[in-house]
Design a protein around this motif. Structure first.
Motif, short mmCIF file in Angstrom:
data_model
loop_
_atom_site.label_atom_id
_atom_site.label_comp_id
_atom_site.label_asym_id
_atom_site.label_seq_id
_atom_site.Cartn_x
_atom_site.Cartn_y
_atom_site.Cartn_z
N PHE A 104 0.83 -1.20 0.00
CA PHE A 104 0.00 0.00 0.00
C PHE A 104 0.87 1.26 0.00
N PHE A 105 0.43 2.24 -0.80
CA PHE A 105 1.12 3.55 -0.86
C PHE A 105 0.10 4.66 -0.68
N THR A 106 0.54 5.77 -0.14
CA THR A 106 -0.35 6.92 0.05
C THR A 106 -0.38 7.83 -1.16
N LYS A 107 0.45 7.55 -2.16
CA LYS A 107 0.52 8.42 -3.33
C LYS A 107 0.48 7.60 -4.62
N ARG A 108 0.10 8.26 -5.67
CA ARG A 108 0.06 7.65 -7.00
C ARG A 108 1.46 7.65 -7.61
N GLY A 109 1.71 6.66 -8.47
CA GLY A 109 2.92 6.68 -9.27
C GLY A 109 4.02 5.72 -8.86
N VAL A 110 3.83 4.95 -7.80
CA VAL A 110 4.87 3.99 -7.38
C VAL A 110 4.63 2.69 -8.13
N ARG A 111 5.56 2.32 -8.95
CA ARG A 111 5.42 1.10 -9.75
C ARG A 111 5.65 -0.15 -8.88
N PRO A 112 4.99 -1.25 -9.25
CA PRO A 112 5.20 -2.50 -8.51
C PRO A 112 6.65 -2.94 -8.57
N LEU A 113 7.12 -3.47 -7.48
CA LEU A 113 8.48 -3.99 -7.39
C LEU A 113 8.54 -5.36 -8.05
N ASP A 114 9.54 -5.56 -8.91
CA ASP A 114 9.73 -6.87 -9.55
C ASP A 114 9.91 -7.92 -8.45
N ILE A 115 9.27 -9.06 -8.61
CA ILE A 115 9.34 -10.09 -7.57
C ILE A 115 10.63 -10.89 -7.63
N PHE A 116 11.46 -10.69 -8.64
CA PHE A 116 12.66 -11.49 -8.78
C PHE A 116 13.93 -10.68 -8.56
N GLU A 117 14.94 -11.38 -8.08
CA GLU A 117 16.28 -10.82 -7.92
C GLU A 117 17.23 -11.81 -8.59
N ARG A 118 18.13 -11.31 -9.40
CA ARG A 118 19.10 -12.19 -10.07
C ARG A 118 20.12 -12.70 -9.06
N ARG A 119 20.39 -14.00 -9.11
CA ARG A 119 21.37 -14.60 -8.19
C ARG A 119 22.14 -15.69 -8.89
N GLY A 120 23.31 -15.95 -8.40
CA GLY A 120 24.09 -17.11 -8.83
C GLY A 120 24.68 -16.98 -10.22
N PRO A 121 25.64 -17.84 -10.50
CA PRO A 121 26.34 -17.78 -11.79
C PRO A 121 25.43 -18.08 -12.97
N GLY A 122 24.38 -18.86 -12.75
CA GLY A 122 23.46 -19.18 -13.83
C GLY A 122 22.45 -18.07 -14.08
N GLY A 123 22.43 -17.04 -13.22
CA GLY A 123 21.51 -15.93 -13.36
C GLY A 123 20.05 -16.33 -13.18
N GLN A 124 19.82 -17.38 -12.40
CA GLN A 124 18.45 -17.83 -12.19
C GLN A 124 17.68 -16.82 -11.35
N ASP A 125 16.42 -16.62 -11.73
CA ASP A 125 15.55 -15.73 -10.96
C ASP A 125 15.12 -16.44 -9.69
N THR A 126 15.27 -15.75 -8.56
CA THR A 126 14.89 -16.30 -7.28
C THR A 126 13.97 -15.30 -6.58
N PRO A 127 12.76 -15.71 -6.20
CA PRO A 127 11.89 -14.77 -5.49
C PRO A 127 12.54 -14.28 -4.21
N ASN A 128 12.26 -13.05 -3.87
CA ASN A 128 12.83 -12.46 -2.68
C ASN A 128 11.86 -11.41 -2.15
#
Length: 172
Positions: A104-128
């Motif tokens: 929740f935000f009190t103001k307009r214009g904040v985009r959703p945060l990507d649910i993935f973060e790049r990790r590891g040598p294979g660059g696999q997406d891992t939820p965080n």
């Protein structure tokens, strides 16, 4: 009318009861089609349920830029002064242990945060969540709350910041 007129006085403060929904899906969520369209959500909140506020929380804001834009614009279009307010938020849908959280935000214009973060040598997406979500909320003036804690969407409470996550959904 009786609910709106009810006041609670405690010390030098007066409290009012406000009615609304902080977790409403639309057809923009994979599981929200049966709940109707974005337009249906606002019309129901205003006309049928006489709510004071509504927060449409489609999963990862529909996962499309257009869905985010449309929901933000709808909050402004359906606002009725202080009588009805559309709240800016979305459901951050990450599996256990990070959990689903309504953001929740009190103001307009904040985009959703990507649910993935790049990790590891294979660059696999891992939820965080915690190490990404809480800094994002601090920077953008937001809060979140966990929901459906009794299912696979639940939250491991070790990943919690009480200042940024002061609520929990008890019933959906």
């Amino acid at each position: 009318a009786r609910i709106r007129q009810h006041l609670i006085r405690s010390g030098d403060r007066t409290y009012h009861i406000y009615r609304g929904d902080l977790h409403r899906h639309t057809e923009n969520s994979p599981d929200g089609g049966a709940e109707g369209s974005l337009l249906d959500a606002y019309r129901y909140a205003l006309d049928a349920a006489a709510m004071d506020y509504l927060m449409v929380t489609d999963h990862n804001d529909g996962q499309r830029e257009y869905d985010w834009w449309q929901r933000e614009k709808s909050n402004d279009l359906f606002r009725v002064g202080e009588a009805f307010v559309g709240l800016y938020g979305y459901e951050r849908s990450v599996g256990y242990p990070n959990g689903h959280r309504n953001v929740f935000f009190t103001k307009r214009g904040v985009r959703p945060l990507d649910i993935f973060e790049r990790r590891g040598p294979g660059g696999q997406d891992t939820p965080n969540s915690g190490e990404l979500l809480y800094p994002y909320l601090r920077i953008n003036g937001g809060i979140c709350f966990s929901h459906t804690s009794g299912t696979g969407m639940g939250t491991d409470w070790r990943d919690n910041d009480p200042q940024l996550e002061p609520l929990v959904e008890i019933f959906q």
